[in-house]
Write a protein that holds these residues in place. Structure first.
Motif: not given
Length: 595
Positions: A214-230
């Motif tokens: 779950a942490g691994n998936l959260v990490f990858h989703v968070a990267l997508i969130v950061m890319l979207v924010a950027f």
């Protein structure tokens, strides 16, 4: 009694034993949701004997490569590497003036940088390509893994392998408690440790550590969130600068900015309606010691109004403490001095009187600029003309004969304004943009002094420079201060912060939580005594797994105590496969040792 995970799988093993070994090893091979590599389908052979994949095969191969963890890490590394020139080289989106100065100073490098879009890194083709590929790679990796992870959450832990002795952590003992009683106790012990448990045949199967994936998936989703924010920050941002002299104000409209930049999807009609007036700038500095000249107080005191007819409020803007109005942040970024000068013509009529901001060139606020009189001045013959003065200001002058005219301290302790005078055309009527801090003297004439040299003079507050032949004068009346503000609106900042926090939490979970399985088998032996076997399997090798299994065994022994040894039992219990003393898994002999 303790057993090692040694197994004889040499040439003497039968085909049935090898097949059983393969089945047993499958019990722990799906501890991760990482997609398995698919073998290429058999098909027509090429001349070299390699199967021909065709167009669809190549597309599948490319998609598998793009969505692999290896390629995602490479793209993430390239994205970080690409951000380096964006930090070291001046960017057009940040400061056009610095970019132009860099081009003027580096005539050889500038064409190369322009060819590779290094002055516009974050909007360049190559940076956008890396960004989009990373975005697609992360999505393509997350979607199937999420489905597999949900499937694992809905499923139960697999049954126990036939030979628990082959697992990395293993222990066994004999007890007089019945098998059903042992299995019931194992369910209770493992449940208290937050294992997911159920009974399969003669064994209890348990699993723990789902938060790792779950942490691994959260990490990858968070990267997508950061890319979207950027992306949102770049597309919908607005950023502008404004220099305000004490007593003047600013209204958040496009025409009020000194410079303004925005994202390609930003609508200028969405500028937040507010205004502010700079009442006072307060700057104090250390006057002695090694930190002499270092700011101690650096703040702009303002009155601001939110909305068109909102109430007036007072605020203080400091470095890294912006004024926030309706989602827009007003940062204090610079400070300087604005000498107050009065220009009169030959008849003594006041032509202009204003505060002229000058730009600092060092930490002690030695400043340069230009004073321009564009309208209202007539020479001694009554002809309309324009005046220009090159200005050089020092807030603290060392004195005549004490070195060059550079400020000795940032505070205004001994202010001096040096002026040199020109007349003619300022070039402002040509329609071309002009730097307000520079004086173009190509169409101007110098005022001459008695020695037929350029007319120039150093002035203290209250002193004036008289123009020759009754041409008028310019008076240095005093000093006001100015502050430079950056007004920015970047909607993706909060989203990026949330993504960064989630990424750190997810990464910590994937690094420090171990996914593991535990099996407890209890069967009645031929002599009527129950034989208990416990074994554990982790996703990765860990010294904590044997320790955890030993703790679980110790807790289970309270319900299923060790049976006393029989008279015919071997003297050395460590060598008896069904001995009565359980051995902590960490004490088990090394693999390959004699049983």
């Amino acid at each position: 009694m303790g057993k090692t995970n040694t197994t004889d799988t040499g040439a003497g093993a039968t085909a049935a034993e090898r097949e059983q070994e393969r089945v047993d090893s499958a019990a722990g091979e799906r501890l991760s949701t990482a997609p398995r590599e698919e073998r290429p389908e058999t098909g027509p052979q090429t001349g070299s004997g390699v199967p021909a994949m065709g167009v669809v095969g190549w597309i599948r191969w490319f998609w598998r490569q793009l969505t692999s963890m290896r390629v995602a890490l490479i793209l993430l590394f390239l994205l970080s590497l690409g951000a380096i020139p964006g930090s070291l080289i001046p960017q057009t989106s940040v400061d056009d003036l610095k970019v132009q100065n860099f081009k003027d100073q580096h005539t050889t490098l500038s064409p190369i940088y322009e060819k590779f879009q290094l002055f516009d890194v974050y909007s360049s083709v190559w940076f956008s390509a890396i960004y989009i590929l990373l975005f697609v790679s992360l999505i393509g990796c997350i979607v199937p893994r999420t489905g597999q992870f949900v499937g694992q959450l809905r499923s139960r832990p697999p049954g126990a392998p036939k030979r628990l002795t082959r697992l990395p952590a293993y222990t066994t003992w004999r007890t007089e408690a019945g098998p059903e009683e042992v299995r019931e106790a194992a369910l209770g012990v493992l449940g208290k440790r937050r294992f997911r448990t159920h009974t399969v045949g003669d064994a209890v199967a348990a699993e723990k550590g789902y938060l790792r994936e779950a942490g691994n998936l959260v990490f990858h989703v968070a990267l997508i969130v950061m890319l979207v924010a950027f992306a949102a920050g770049q597309l919908f941002k607005s950023e502008g600068g404004k220099l305000v002299v004490e007593g003047d104000g600013f209204a958040n409209t496009l025409t009020q900015y000194d410079d303004f930049k925005s994202g390609s999807l930003y609508d200028t009609d969405s500028l937040a309606p507010f205004s502010f007036v700079l009442d006072d700038f307060v700057g104090t500095y250390a006057e002695s010691g090694p930190q002499r000249g270092t700011p101690r107080t650096f703040e702009a005191r303002v009155k601001y109004t939110e909305g068109v007819e909102g109430p007036e409020r007072k605020g203080v803007i400091r470095v890294n403490e912006p004024l926030v109005v309706d989602g827009t942040k007003v940062y204090l970024i610079a400070h300087g001095y604005a000498p107050v000068v009065t220009v009169r013509d030959g008849k003594g009529k006041v032509v202009s009187r204003n505060s002229v901001p000058l730009l600092p060139i060092d930490n002690n606020i030695t400043s340069t600029g230009a004073i321009k009189v564009m309208d209202g001045y007539r020479d001694k013959n009554g002809v309309k003309t324009q005046l220009g003065f090159k200005a050089f200001f020092v807030p603290t002058f060392a004195g005549h004969g004490k070195g060059q005219m550079f400020s000795q301290f940032p505070g205004a302790q001994f202010p001096v304004l040096a002026l040199s005078a020109y007349s003619g055309s300022l070039g402002v009527d040509s329609g071309l943009p002009q730097n307000v801090y520079q004086l173009d003297t190509s169409k101007m004439k110098e005022f001459k002094n008695e020695d037929d040299e350029l007319l120039k003079k150093m002035l203290r507050p209250g002193e004036q420079l008289d123009l020759p032949d009754g041409g008028g004068s310019i008076t240095f009346d005093g000093i006001e201060e100015w502050a430079s503000f950056q007004i920015s609106q970047q909607p993706g900042n909060g989203l990026a912060l949330g993504g960064a926090v989630a990424a750190i939490a997810g990464l910590a979970a994937s690094l420090f939580i171990q996914r593991r399985r535990v099996w407890v088998r209890a069967v009645r032996g031929a002599d009527g005594v129950t034989v208990v076997e416990m074994a554990g399997l982790g996703r990765s090798e860990s010294a904590k797994l044997p320790e955890e299994l030993g703790d679980l065994a110790a807790a289970l022994i309270t319900t299923a105590p060790v049976a006393p040894e029989k008279p015919d039992a071997p003297e050395n219990p460590d060598t008896n496969e069904a001995g009565s003393r359980p051995v902590h898994p960490a004490e088990a002999p090394a693999e390959g040792a004699e049983k």
